[in-house]
Design an enzyme around this catalytic site. Structure first.
Site, PDB file in Angstrom:
ATOM      1  N   TYR A  59       0.849  -1.192   0.000  1.00 34.23           N
ATOM      2  CA  TYR A  59       0.000   0.000   0.000  1.00 34.23           C
ATOM      3  C   TYR A  59       0.883   1.240   0.000  1.00 34.23           C
ATOM      4  CZ  TYR A  59      -3.409  -3.489   1.645  1.00 34.23           C
ATOM      5  OH  TYR A  59      -4.190  -4.603   1.787  1.00 34.23           O
ATOM      6  N   PRO A  68     -15.150  -6.795   2.298  1.00 35.97           N
ATOM      7  CA  PRO A  68     -16.272  -7.370   3.056  1.00 35.97           C
ATOM      8  C   PRO A  68     -17.631  -6.800   2.685  1.00 35.97           C
ATOM      9  CG  PRO A  68     -15.112  -5.775   4.400  1.00 35.97           C
ATOM     10  CD  PRO A  68     -14.299  -5.948   3.152  1.00 35.97           C
TER      11      PRO A  68
END
Length: 283
Positions: free
Chosen positions: A56, A203
């Site tokens: 990241y 999710p």
């Protein structure tokens, strides 16, 4: 009611709704300041696990977390991931599970995060070009050296998890999983049997495109579709620790609101049926 905490590795108690930091911008200056404010707000709102990775921003995300939150609260668990490299600036990245690479990335993460030990270090992916046992053994040795507290895996099958556990204790698995994407249900069940934390990424995938039936159910329980997705995850398994990510403060509050959504057995049956067709089907 499901428990609102989970003990990762048997000793680190975390709230079961965590935060994924991948989406946070680190520049320009104004965006970075907003990211720092959001991280601090998340901790104020009882988020006790934050997920990041070397990939990241190639370390920039780890540095952002340290700038925002160091010295870290005693109950905050920062987990990062290693095993992906960028050969040159125009390359999106590739897997690299060679022992020297993993050791270097762990050392770099310790420096960027300003930690003496990474309490939960996850292998971002198993590199198919390096014997899996060599990759897991490297992490085991780093744990023995005191640089890692617990070891996790990401995007693994149940058989890969079993093989890794023959070498070292595994504390977490981070696989893609949501209400409508249950390809990794067998891995989740393996984690349940072993008491391993399951950290689903993406999710709330497809929550913005919820069917009329699911939107009606969300309204029935006083939730948004996103909150419904997260509440279902929390109720679906006691080892589930979702890591939804956002760079928007209002969206963060929406996510955290899922902790207060109560789902009855009837609600859960309807939700299970809605996502049953996704079990075992790649998305």
């Amino acid at each position: 009611m499901p428990s609102d905490t989970f003990h990762i590795g048997g000793d680190h108690q975390v709230g079961r709704l965590a935060f994924g930091a991948m989406r946070l911008p680190t520049q320009p200056v104004q965006a970075r300041a907003a990211s720092i404010a959001l991280l601090r707000h998340a901790v104020e709102r009882r988020v006790t696990l934050i997920d990041t990775a070397h990939m990241y921003g190639w370390g920039a995300n780890e540095e952002l977390l340290a700038e925002a939150l160091h010295p870290y609260p005693a109950d905050l668990l920062i987990t990062t991931k290693v095993g992906v490299v960028r050969p040159h600036p125009d390359h999106p990245g590739e897997l690299d599970g060679r022992p020297d690479t993993l050791r270097t990335q762990v050392d770099d993460a310790l420096r960027r995060l300003r930690l003496e030990r990474i309490e939960l270090l996850q292998l971002h992916r198993i590199d198919p070009n390096v014997p899996p046992a060599d990759q897991i053994e490297t992490l085991r040795l780093l744990r023995n050296d005191g640089k890692i507290g617990h070891i996790g895996l990401s995007e693994v099958t149940a058989s890969e998890l079993d093989a890794a556990r023959d070498i070292v204790d595994i504390a977490s698995v981070q696989n893609r999983y949501s209400l409508l994407d249950r390809e990794h249900e067998p891995v989740l069940r393996a984690c349940e049997a072993a008491g391993i934390a399951f950290l689903p990424w993406r999710p709330v995938a497809a929550a913005s495109e919820a069917s009329p039936e699911l939107r009606a159910l969300a309204a029935e329980v006083g939730a948004t579709p996103t909150q419904l997705w997260l509440a279902w995850l929390l109720a679906h398994s006691p080892v589930m620790v979702p890591i939804p990510g956002t760079a928007d403060l209002n969206h963060l509050e929406e996510n955290l609101g899922a902790r207060d959504i109560g789902l009855t057995d009837a609600h859960l049956r309807r939700l299970d049926l809605a996502g049953a067709g996704s079990i075992g089907v790649p998305q």
